[in-house]
Design an enzyme around this catalytic site. Structure first.
Site, mmCIF file in Angstrom:
data_model
loop_
_atom_site.group_PDB
_atom_site.id
_atom_site.type_symbol
_atom_site.label_atom_id
_atom_site.label_comp_id
_atom_site.label_asym_id
_atom_site.label_seq_id
_atom_site.Cartn_x
_atom_site.Cartn_y
_atom_site.Cartn_z
ATOM 1 N N ASP A 1 0.850 -1.182 0.000
ATOM 2 C CA ASP A 1 0.000 0.000 0.000
ATOM 3 C C ASP A 1 0.891 1.240 0.000
ATOM 4 O OD1 ASP A 1 0.888 0.247 2.607
ATOM 5 O OD2 ASP A 1 -0.990 -0.396 3.499
ATOM 6 N N CYS B 1 -8.060 -27.408 6.324
ATOM 7 C CA CYS B 1 -6.750 -26.907 6.761
ATOM 8 C C CYS B 1 -6.066 -27.886 7.716
ATOM 9 C CB CYS B 1 -6.885 -25.527 7.412
ATOM 10 S SG CYS B 1 -7.439 -25.522 9.133
ATOM 11 N N CYS C 1 -7.562 -27.937 11.317
ATOM 12 C CA CYS C 1 -8.796 -28.717 11.458
ATOM 13 C C CYS C 1 -8.545 -30.208 11.282
ATOM 14 C CB CYS C 1 -9.841 -28.221 10.462
ATOM 15 S SG CYS C 1 -10.555 -26.619 10.917
ATOM 16 N N ASP D 1 -7.923 -7.357 0.502
ATOM 17 C CA ASP D 1 -6.983 -7.580 1.606
ATOM 18 C C ASP D 1 -7.680 -7.178 2.886
ATOM 19 O OD1 ASP D 1 -5.536 -4.968 3.042
ATOM 20 O OD2 ASP D 1 -6.511 -4.511 1.136
ATOM 21 N N CYS E 1 -13.719 -27.736 6.842
ATOM 22 C CA CYS E 1 -12.464 -27.073 6.481
ATOM 23 C C CYS E 1 -11.363 -28.107 6.258
ATOM 24 C CB CYS E 1 -12.053 -26.091 7.582
ATOM 25 S SG CYS E 1 -10.465 -25.283 7.291
ATOM 26 N N HIS F 1 -5.955 -21.484 10.529
ATOM 27 C CA HIS F 1 -7.303 -21.878 10.132
ATOM 28 C C HIS F 1 -8.016 -20.747 9.401
ATOM 29 C CE1 HIS F 1 -11.456 -23.044 10.055
ATOM 30 N NE2 HIS F 1 -11.728 -21.883 10.644
#
Length: 373
Positions: free
Chosen positions: A92, A310, A313, A270, A308, A339
């Site tokens: 940014d 991930c 998880c 973002d 999920c 997660h």
């Protein structure tokens, strides 16, 4: 090699899916960019950020110019080498943080002078200096320097701010183009301003398009106006920007914000929310957010989200995460962040798949039914 290209592979209503191609890699859109404010996505190693599915991360000009300093980062090989991330980085411009974090700032046509929130030291940030800092960092996608006024200010104030941001956009373009080798491999995005006003947004978009940018951001939203007002603005703002360029909604947002914005033609996002919320004990799931600190999870042997995929998880229970977070253990922040970032990337992939299959409206309706119940 391609400096920058954007292709749209499929459309479904106003939603689109495609890819941005740059020298450091391809960014699948719609894309969510984890925020690496101070050369780190908090509580995550870069290889673990990549494993969640992130194609690009965001770095922060304001924070990095204050510490460790852009010149130091350049001497150390640039931001990619410094933090060990070899894929695209968007930085940014520093404008928003100057407006929101700095003490005793003064805005003139030249730029902004301000005192650091770290030690009170005085600094100046202009469009030219912002371009220089982002060049020293080695950014892949550079953001034009702008001012972000509050949406509750008068129309005259917002209009004057937008006009100055457009003059700064021209200076940003000139400063970026003077960057030699960096300008030949990086991209520059302009930022539309105008708060919630359709006509001011149209004027801003026209001025930016006349200057010419690789992509266009929608700035000045997610600053307290609420989702309804944000969506009302997104009903017209993306369509005012060039159709053949990526559209980036800055600082957004909650999962339901992302779905609503993709519905309205946005390609990039973002937000600090998934990482910050994770550190504070909030997990995002397909059935809505949960606070893992709550006593009802103390003996819950389910994963955070059964849907999920991930690593967190796949291995840990809600009960264990409840214990870690309640105990203030660092691992709790790490696993919760992993997660949440994974969930966000799975959401983006699900949206890309739904657009490609021509069933985005059904996906969005089912998502809201599950998430907002």
């Amino acid at each position: 090699m391609t400096r920058f290209s954007f292709s749209i592979d499929a459309r479904d209503g106003r939603a689109r899916t495609g890819a941005i191609t740059m020298q450091r890699g391809t960014i699948r859109t719609p894309a969510f960019m984890p925020v690496g404010t101070a050369a780190t996505v908090k509580a995550m190693k870069v290889e673990d950020v990549r494993a969640t599915g992130a194609d690009i991360i965001l770095g922060n000009t304001y924070h990095l110019m204050l510490r460790p300093g852009a010149e130091r980062v350049a001497r150390l090989g640039g931001l990619h080498a410094f933090m060990g991330w070899d894929r695209p980085i968007l930085t940014d411009s520093g404008g928003y943080q100057v407006m929101s974090l700095s003490d005793l700032r003064k805005i003139t046509e030249e730029g902004v002078t301000f005192k650091s929130h770290l030690d009170g030291s005085k600094h100046a940030l202009t469009p030219e200096r912002s371009m220089e800092i982002q060049r020293l960092l080695g950014s892949d996608i550079v953001m034009a320097f702008d001012e972000c006024p509050r949406a509750d200010q008068s129309r005259d104030v917002i209009a004057a701010s937008m006009e100055m941001s457009m003059r700064w956009a021209r200076r940003s373009r000139d400063g970026f183009d003077a960057g030699g080798e960096h300008a030949q491999r990086a991209a520059l995005f302009g930022i539309q301003q105008g708060a919630l006003d359709r006509d001011l947004r149209r004027i801003s978009a026209e001025k930016l398009t006349e200057i010419g940018f690789d992509g266009y951001a929608i700035g000045g939203l997610a600053v307290g106006e609420g989702q309804e007002a944000m969506f009302a603005t997104l009903d017209f703002a993306p369509g005012q920007l060039p159709d053949d360029r990526p559209r980036y909604l800055m600082g957004v947002g909650k999962p339901d914000d992302l779905v609503g914005a993709v519905e309205r033609g946005v390609d990039m996002f973002d937000c600090v929310l998934p990482s910050r919320s994770g550190r504070n004990g909030q997990a995002f799931t397909w059935n809505g957010p949960i606070n893992i600190r709550n006593a009802r999870f103390a003996e819950d042997t389910d994963p955070v989200d059964p849907r999920c995929a991930c690593a967190t998880c796949g291995k840990y229970t809600r009960a264990y995460l409840h214990h870690l977070v309640r105990s203030g253990e660092i691992l709790g922040a790490m696993l919760m962040t992993e997660h949440n970032l994974s969930f966000y990337q799975q959401l983006m992939q699900a949206m890309r798949d739904a657009i490609g299959a021509g069933r985005f409206a059904q996906f969005a309706a089912q998502f809201r039914s599950d998430y907002l119940r």
